[in-house]
Write a protein that holds these residues in place. Structure first.
Motif, PDB file in Angstrom:
ATOM      1  N   VAL A 161      -8.716  23.902  20.699  1.00 13.39           N
ATOM      2  CA  VAL A 161      -9.744  23.426  19.770  1.00 13.39           C
ATOM      3  C   VAL A 161      -9.409  22.011  19.338  1.00 13.39           C
ATOM      4  O   VAL A 161      -8.289  21.722  18.919  1.00 13.39           O
ATOM      5  CB  VAL A 161      -9.829  24.349  18.528  1.00 13.39           C
ATOM      6  N   PHE A 162     -10.396  21.121  19.458  1.00 13.03           N
ATOM      7  CA  PHE A 162     -10.213  19.730  19.078  1.00 13.03           C
ATOM      8  C   PHE A 162     -11.494  19.254  18.413  1.00 13.03           C
ATOM      9  O   PHE A 162     -12.570  19.320  18.994  1.00 13.03           O
ATOM     10  CB  PHE A 162      -9.906  18.883  20.322  1.00 13.03           C
ATOM     11  N   LEU A 163     -11.383  18.800  17.164  1.00 10.92           N
ATOM     12  CA  LEU A 163     -12.522  18.263  16.421  1.00 10.92           C
ATOM     13  C   LEU A 163     -12.286  16.788  16.156  1.00 10.92           C
ATOM     14  O   LEU A 163     -11.167  16.366  15.900  1.00 10.92           O
ATOM     15  CB  LEU A 163     -12.696  18.993  15.087  1.00 10.92           C
ATOM     16  N   GLN A 164     -13.360  16.034  16.229  1.00 11.38           N
ATOM     17  CA  GLN A 164     -13.219  14.617  15.893  1.00 11.38           C
ATOM     18  C   GLN A 164     -14.521  14.105  15.312  1.00 11.38           C
ATOM     19  O   GLN A 164     -15.579  14.697  15.510  1.00 11.38           O
ATOM     20  CB  GLN A 164     -12.823  13.794  17.123  1.00 11.38           C
ATOM     21  N   ASP A 165     -14.405  13.013  14.615  1.00 13.11           N
ATOM     22  CA  ASP A 165     -15.570  12.365  14.029  1.00 13.11           C
ATOM     23  C   ASP A 165     -16.388  11.737  15.156  1.00 13.11           C
ATOM     24  O   ASP A 165     -15.840  11.119  16.066  1.00 13.11           O
ATOM     25  CB  ASP A 165     -15.106  11.302  13.033  1.00 13.11           C
ATOM     26  N   ALA A 166     -17.697  11.904  15.103  1.00 14.30           N
ATOM     27  CA  ALA A 166     -18.557  11.365  16.158  1.00 14.30           C
ATOM     28  C   ALA A 166     -18.491   9.846  16.212  1.00 14.30           C
ATOM     29  O   ALA A 166     -18.685   9.247  17.276  1.00 14.30           O
ATOM     30  CB  ALA A 166     -19.994  11.819  15.942  1.00 14.30           C
ATOM     31  N   ALA A 167     -18.182   9.206  15.073  1.00 19.91           N
ATOM     32  CA  ALA A 167     -18.122   7.747  15.051  1.00 19.91           C
ATOM     33  C   ALA A 167     -16.777   7.217  15.543  1.00 19.91           C
ATOM     34  O   ALA A 167     -16.658   6.041  15.889  1.00 19.91           O
ATOM     35  CB  ALA A 167     -18.393   7.242  13.636  1.00 19.91           C
ATOM     36  N   ALA A 168     -15.759   8.065  15.593  1.00 19.81           N
ATOM     37  CA  ALA A 168     -14.428   7.627  16.015  1.00 19.81           C
ATOM     38  C   ALA A 168     -14.364   7.577  17.540  1.00 19.81           C
ATOM     39  O   ALA A 168     -15.024   8.345  18.221  1.00 19.81           O
ATOM     40  CB  ALA A 168     -13.373   8.586  15.483  1.00 19.81           C
ATOM     41  N   PRO A 169     -13.550   6.675  18.060  1.00 20.06           N
ATOM     42  CA  PRO A 169     -13.419   6.624  19.522  1.00 20.06           C
ATOM     43  C   PRO A 169     -12.661   7.852  20.040  1.00 20.06           C
ATOM     44  O   PRO A 169     -11.787   8.384  19.366  1.00 20.06           O
ATOM     45  CB  PRO A 169     -12.621   5.346  19.769  1.00 20.06           C
TER      46      PRO A 169
ATOM     47  N   CYS B 138      -6.135  16.485  25.370  1.00 20.05           N
ATOM     48  CA  CYS B 138      -5.273  17.671  25.425  1.00 20.05           C
ATOM     49  C   CYS B 138      -4.019  17.503  24.572  1.00 20.05           C
ATOM     50  O   CYS B 138      -3.350  18.478  24.251  1.00 20.05           O
ATOM     51  CB  CYS B 138      -4.877  17.972  26.869  1.00 20.05           C
ATOM     52  N   GLU B 139      -3.678  16.260  24.211  1.00 18.96           N
ATOM     53  CA  GLU B 139      -2.502  16.036  23.372  1.00 18.96           C
ATOM     54  C   GLU B 139      -2.792  16.331  21.911  1.00 18.96           C
ATOM     55  O   GLU B 139      -1.882  16.488  21.119  1.00 18.96           O
ATOM     56  CB  GLU B 139      -2.020  14.588  23.515  1.00 18.96           C
ATOM     57  N   HIS B 140      -4.061  16.384  21.531  1.00 20.69           N
ATOM     58  CA  HIS B 140      -4.452  16.631  20.153  1.00 20.69           C
ATOM     59  C   HIS B 140      -5.065  18.016  20.044  1.00 20.69           C
ATOM     60  O   HIS B 140      -5.409  18.636  21.037  1.00 20.69           O
ATOM     61  CB  HIS B 140      -5.464  15.575  19.694  1.00 20.69           C
ATOM     62  N   GLY B 141      -5.247  18.486  18.837  1.00 20.79           N
ATOM     63  CA  GLY B 141      -5.913  19.767  18.629  1.00 20.79           C
ATOM     64  C   GLY B 141      -4.932  20.909  18.458  1.00 20.79           C
ATOM     65  O   GLY B 141      -3.733  20.728  18.350  1.00 20.79           O
ATOM     66  N   THR B 142      -5.481  22.079  18.444  1.00 24.58           N
ATOM     67  CA  THR B 142      -4.705  23.278  18.196  1.00 24.58           C
ATOM     68  C   THR B 142      -5.006  24.312  19.274  1.00 24.58           C
ATOM     69  O   THR B 142      -6.162  24.542  19.609  1.00 24.58           O
ATOM     70  CB  THR B 142      -5.065  23.882  16.825  1.00 24.58           C
ATOM     71  N   ALA B 143      -3.975  24.930  19.787  1.00 23.10           N
ATOM     72  CA  ALA B 143      -4.162  26.010  20.751  1.00 23.10           C
ATOM     73  C   ALA B 143      -4.350  27.320  19.995  1.00 23.10           C
ATOM     74  O   ALA B 143      -3.538  27.689  19.157  1.00 23.10           O
ATOM     75  CB  ALA B 143      -2.965  26.104  21.683  1.00 23.10           C
ATOM     76  N   VAL B 144      -5.447  27.999  20.268  1.00 19.60           N
ATOM     77  CA  VAL B 144      -5.767  29.258  19.605  1.00 19.60           C
ATOM     78  C   VAL B 144      -5.754  30.361  20.662  1.00 19.60           C
ATOM     79  O   VAL B 144      -6.574  30.350  21.571  1.00 19.60           O
ATOM     80  CB  VAL B 144      -7.151  29.195  18.926  1.00 19.60           C
TER      81      VAL B 144
END
Length: 85
Positions: A20-28, A34-40
């Motif tokens: 799972v990886f969430l980011q702001d739509a305005a952010a690049p 795959c280096e960011h987020g959380t494995a569930v």
């Protein structure tokens, strides 16, 4: 799942992990998401058995067997009493 025939892979388990990886739509977007987020872990292969479905019918069958036995005993007693008279 493997491409096997018959029941070769019967009772095997599988594991599945969702990243799972969430980011702001305005952010690049990051270069490697795959280096960011959380494995569930969605499913784990901990050797779990199949789910138990249905209900336990032991008690209803035992009660039905008792009623059947009492019914047969009453029927036999009634017929025996008619013969004796």
């Amino acid at each position: 799942m493997d491409d096997v025939s018959g029941s070769v892979a019967q009772s095997q388990n599988a594991g599945l992990t969702i990243h799972v990886f969430l980011q702001d739509a305005a952010a690049p977007a990051p270069a490697d998401p795959c280096e960011h987020g959380t494995a569930v872990p969605a499913f784990s292969d901990q050797g779990a058995t199949l789910a138990r479905t249905g209900s336990d019918v032991t008690l209803p069958f035992a009660v039905a067997a008792c009623f059947l036995g009492v019914g047969i005993a009453v029927l036999a007693a009634t017929r025996r009493r008619r013969r004796d008279q």
